[in-house]
Design an enzyme around this catalytic site. Structure first.
Site, PDB file in Angstrom:
ATOM      1  N   VAL B 136      13.944 -33.777  52.448  1.00  0.00           N
ATOM      2  CA  VAL B 136      12.505 -33.356  52.962  1.00  0.00           C
ATOM      3  C   VAL B 136      11.849 -33.249  51.551  1.00  0.00           C
ATOM      4  O   VAL B 136      11.979 -32.358  50.736  1.00  0.00           O
ATOM      5  CB  VAL B 136      12.638 -31.928  53.563  1.00  0.00           C
ATOM      6  CG1 VAL B 136      11.119 -31.658  54.080  1.00  0.00           C
ATOM      7  CG2 VAL B 136      13.272 -31.793  54.875  1.00  0.00           C
ATOM      8  N   CYS B 137      10.764 -33.989  51.419  1.00  0.00           N
ATOM      9  CA  CYS B 137       9.796 -33.997  50.438  1.00  0.00           C
ATOM     10  C   CYS B 137      10.473 -34.348  49.053  1.00  0.00           C
ATOM     11  O   CYS B 137      11.212 -35.174  49.077  1.00  0.00           O
ATOM     12  CB  CYS B 137       8.713 -32.980  50.744  1.00  0.00           C
ATOM     13  SG  CYS B 137       7.434 -32.808  49.439  1.00  0.00           S
ATOM     14  N   GLN B 138      10.458 -33.329  48.165  1.00  0.00           N
ATOM     15  CA  GLN B 138      11.217 -33.191  47.020  1.00  0.00           C
ATOM     16  C   GLN B 138      12.581 -33.402  47.059  1.00  0.00           C
ATOM     17  O   GLN B 138      13.433 -33.942  46.460  1.00  0.00           O
ATOM     18  CB  GLN B 138      10.903 -32.234  46.149  1.00  0.00           C
ATOM     19  CG  GLN B 138      11.247 -32.000  44.824  1.00  0.00           C
ATOM     20  CD  GLN B 138      11.158 -30.513  44.263  1.00  0.00           C
ATOM     21  OE1 GLN B 138      11.106 -29.462  44.922  1.00  0.00           O
ATOM     22  NE2 GLN B 138      11.120 -30.713  42.866  1.00  0.00           N
ATOM     23  N   GLY B 140      13.820 -34.796  49.425  1.00  0.00           N
ATOM     24  CA  GLY B 140      14.144 -36.263  49.718  1.00  0.00           C
ATOM     25  C   GLY B 140      14.573 -36.971  48.287  1.00  0.00           C
ATOM     26  O   GLY B 140      15.334 -38.026  48.333  1.00  0.00           O
ATOM     27  N   THR B 160      12.213 -37.888  54.682  1.00  0.00           N
ATOM     28  CA  THR B 160      10.995 -37.642  55.297  1.00  0.00           C
ATOM     29  C   THR B 160      10.075 -37.426  54.120  1.00  0.00           C
ATOM     30  O   THR B 160      10.117 -36.576  53.324  1.00  0.00           O
ATOM     31  CB  THR B 160      11.285 -36.482  56.041  1.00  0.00           C
ATOM     32  OG1 THR B 160      11.754 -35.177  55.681  1.00  0.00           O
ATOM     33  CG2 THR B 160      11.986 -36.833  57.411  1.00  0.00           C
TER      34      THR B 160
END
Lengths: 509, 346
Positions: B136-138, B140, B160
């Site tokens: 998720v975000c960072q 990811g 994501t």
């Protein structure tokens, strides 16, 4: 075996001697002299605890196990520190009278109505709270927006709604006219509430306020002996600089330094002794950084204010055209929302500029530097009690970092023990590889890191096998890649995936 | 005007009264247990009532910025609960709250240490060689780095709203980070970058969001459910952990300032990270209106990886909408679960 932990423990002991010594000096500074019994009981108990923890770690006989438990033990150790600090302070409060130091003095030192300070940490918290209330909350550009501002903001803007209403009706949307109703100062206040800054209208006034603020800051310490002359000297020096009289300004600076050294001396008998000049310098640095911060904030504020004027006129204009269509006057809430949207558009446009990014970068930097300098000031004030300080905890943090890396390295080595390739087979593999690649007899050594997928570690591994040139790599085939995989400690499959031979061929050409 | 304002104040006061009656704002309510921990880092396993449809467990690697509770914010619209319902077996890493002791915690520690250990733990527990990784975000970005170093451990990878291409023209954060003296900031803050500092940057991306939010609060407060969701979001936003200084420094320098990952120049643990090493199936989820990690910064990963089976999935919403709200429940979670279930076999 002398480990880093031993060094750390030794550091603790030294810190302790220093602490005891400081205690003596503190007691000396007050009438009544040293007590007959020294507060050794608490110290001994604490040292015993420390030793127990570390002995437990070092004597498990299993280093890997010890490293695994290290974080937990570190935690216990930190708890022991805190417990000690609390106990010590309780002891100090209880027996301070015996030392000739009355609780009254201690109260004045902590500047608390009722002495509730349980530990140094709490004292630090109080100090931070003061800084927050008197300095940070007064920052002209906090970039924070709070609900408590919102009611105020909604109301401030609402005061003009009857006028805006007419402006929408008659299409009066030029700033020339709008600005007569809502004056620049009033509008600046409103924008300030949106963005969370205190509008700076007058630079000189701000500098005066800042100087006053720092006088207050000094006041915080003043209880313990700084005289009123300090502020006079400061005013003298800053006015000389302001009027461009640099020689007088410099002389004022020297006077100030000297005065600060003498004036703060009594306070530093309690804390920071021997660090007077350094602390004085740091205080001034803090003041200058703070001024720089204000100047940068003002630049940003000016830009924000500039772009926010058209946002208002644009809103009125949009609503005027809508009104022309349906002759329905919007309510205040609709106006407010439209205005907020316009304002956001203008601000984002402003922020997309490189010059804004530069200003913002500079502002963040100044804020962080300011924080760092304040922390350093406390460090200096409590020099001599290093185990309570950031610089000391820094050592612990470094130790933790080293332990983490150590654990990872050990685990990687363990993983290899689980899947050993025996030495004989290794030698055979190396021999067949070198037979295929040939040996660089003339000492050619290429930078194999140029190959995508080869980093410094892999280059080292390849060199250890005897592969050091692109020419050798270029001769590898699928079969050799598999051999390499067996020899390599990690990152299996990489040679094949990245097609080292193909890449190497390009470098030869 | 006067009446209108009094009305506003009255509704606002009522709203505040309502808020004062609320004892607890519940978030992160999906039942879970801690199955592994190391210091502040914990690995959660979310409880299931039925056996999972997909055999391969999923490890969620959240960002260090803000807290994972966002993925389980409202009990009735929880991203995690929905993934569980759709038949997945979910693990999640909670990074804890960085403090002074973590100032030298590096990206190596997070990726080669924590993520790697969690992956290995799950592999051992389920007796599988590979697991699914969802970043998720960072988190990811971390997942991509991990998957390119240990492709043998990852069966399927989902990122994501994950920043990969950090060009400064990609958005305000990217531009600002470029003009940021990260050394002065990390050192000034004593090696721990406060969450408030980061939040003030995120807030500025939409500078009027808070004003807008407060303007609508009186209306929101008239509905208990809406008010609770408002407060849940507020609680989450306010809970912003500090950042371990060394990791933050490197993330800003190597990614935001020098864009090393997409250029194949990023090194970790002495090894260069090549996204081409990622050959497992990859699903890249990005949000069309993401103002924090805009699509231009996420989509380039699609061409940078070596996978043959790869898919781009556009979510019609913003950065947070991917995980919170009904659109996510309708459009995204079922798609993610289906994608993983389709690739669960050998």
């Amino acid at each position: 075996m002398k480990t880093n932990i031993d060094t750390l423990l030794e550091g603790q002991k030294k810190a302790f001697d220093l602490w005891t010594e400081t205690t003596r000096k503190m007691a000396d500074a007050f009438a009544g002299g040293l007590p007959k019994e020294e507060p050794t009981g608490v110290l001994d108990e604490w040292l015993d605890n420390q030793k127990k923890y570390w002995d437990a770690i070092l004597n498990t006989g299993n280093l890997k196990n010890a490293f695994e438990r290290a974080p937990e033990d570190m935690k216990k150790w930190a708890e022991a520190q805190t417990e000690f600090a609390t106990k010590w302070l309780e002891f100090y409060q209880e027996f301070a009278g015996h030392y000739g130091m009355k609780n009254e003095d201690l109260k004045r030192f902590f500047k608390a109505e009722n002495l509730t300070v349980k530990s140094w940490q709490e004292w630090m918290d109080k100090n931070n709270e003061w800084v927050q209330k008197n300095i940070l909350d007064n920052m002209p550009f906090s970039q924070q927006f709070h609900l408590r501002n919102f009611k105020d903001l909604y109301e401030s803007m609402g005061r003009y709604w009857d006028y805006f209403n007419k402006m929408i009706e008659y299409g009066i949307t030029e700033w020339n006219s709008v600005g007569r109703i809502i004056t620049p100062d009033a509008y600046r206040d409103i924008i300030g509430k949106f963005i969370g800054f205190k509008p700076v209208k007058d630079v000189e006034d701000w500098i005066r306020q800042t100087n006053e603020l720092f006088e207050k800051y000094i006041e915080f310490y003043k209880e313990t002996g700084i005289t009123q002359d300090w502020t006079d000297l400061w005013t003298k020096m800053s006015s000389a600089y302001r009027d461009g009289k640099s020689v007088e300004g410099y002389q004022g600076l020297l006077d100030l330094n000297q005065h600060m050294k003498e004036g703060l001396d009594r306070f530093y008998h309690l804390a920071g002794k021997g660090k007077e000049v350094e602390m004085g310098r740091e205080l001034k640095e803090i003041q200058f950084t703070y001024l720089a911060f204000i100047i940068r904030s003002m630049e940003i504020q000016t830009r924000v204010f500039e772009v926010s004027q058209p946002a208002l006129t644009q809103t009125l204009d949009t609503l005027y055209h809508a009104y022309q269509q349906d002759k329905k006057m919007p309510d205040y809430h609709t106006f407010f929302q439209e205005y907020v949207n316009q304002l956001e558009k203008s601000l984002i446009q402003l922020m997309e500029g490189v010059d804004y990014a530069t200003m913002q970068g500079e502002l963040s930097k100044l804020a962080a530097v300011l924080k760092g300098k304040m922390d350093h000031l406390y460090e200096l004030a409590f020099d001599g009690t290093p185990f309570l300080m950031k610089s000391f905890s820094d050592e612990v943090a470094k130790e933790m970092a080293a332990l983490r890396k150590r654990i990872r390295d050990l685990e990687m080595r363990l993983a290899k023990v689980d899947h050993p390739v025996n030495e004989k087979k290794k030698d055979d593999l190396k021999a067949s590889l070198l037979q295929a690649t040939g040996i660089e007899t003339n000492g050619t050594k290429d930078d194999l890191k140029k190959i995508s997928g080869i980093g410094p570690k892999l280059e080292e591994t390849l060199n250890a096998i005897g592969i050091q040139s692109f020419r050798q790599l270029a001769r590898l085939t699928e079969k050799h890649y598999a051999m390499l995989d067996e020899l390599m400690e990690s990152f299996q499959g990489r040679a094949k995936r990245d097609q080292w031979a193909e890449q190497a061929k390009k470098f030869i050409q | 005007m006067a009446n209108e304002f009094i009305e506003y104040v009255n509704t606002a006061t009522e709203a505040l009264l309502q808020i004062s009656e609320i004892d607890e704002v519940d978030i992160a309510t999906a039942p879970r247990e801690t199955v592994w921990e190391d210091g502040k880092v914990q690995l959660y396993h979310f409880k299931r009532d039925t056996p999972a449809i997909a055999k391969t467990p999923v490890l969620v690697s959240y960002a260090l910025v803000n807290r994972w509770e966002m993925m389980d914010l409202q009990p009735n619209l929880s991203f995690i609960r929905k993934l569980l319902q759709e038949g997945l077996d979910i693990y999640l890493i909670d990074w804890g709250y960085a403090s002074g002791i973590d100032r030298y915690k590096t990206m190596d520690d997070y990726i080669l240490g924590d993520i790697h250990e969690c992956v290995e733990f799950i592999c051992r527990k389920h007796q599988v060689e590979k697991i699914n990784l969802l970043g998720v975000c960072q988190g990811g970005t971390f997942s991509l780095i991990y998957a390119s170093l240990f492709p043998e451990n990852i069966k399927n990878l989902i990122t994501t709203v994950t920043p990969v291409d950090f060009k400064e023209e990609n958005g305000l954060l990217f531009l600002w980070a470029k003009h940021m003296d990260v050394d002065a900031i990390v050192d000034g803050f004593g090696g721990v970058v406060p969450g408030d500092f980061l939040n003030s940057g995120f807030d500025l991306l939409k500078p009027m969001n808070k004003a807008r939010k407060f303007a609508n609060l009186p209306q929101v407060a008239q509905n208990k459910d809406k008010l609770m969701n408002f407060l849940r979001m507020e609680k989450w936003v306010a809970d912003s952990p500090a950042q371990a200084g060394e990791t933050y420094r490197r993330f800003i320098k190597d990614f935001y300032q020098n864009n090393k990952l997409i250029r194949g120049e990023f090194e970790i643990g002495g090894e260069k990270v090549s996204l081409k090493n990622i050959t497992m199936p990859v699903l890249t989820v990005y949000a069309k209106d993401d103002h924090i990690v805009p699509p231009v910064s996420t989509i380039p990963v699609h061409d940078a990886i070596g996978s043959k089976d790869k898919e781009l999935l556009e979510f019609p919403g913003g950065h947070i909408g991917v995980f919170v709200g009904s659109r996510s429940q309708k459009l995204l979670t079922p798609a993610i679960a289906k994608w993983l279930i389709d690739r669960d076999g050998q």
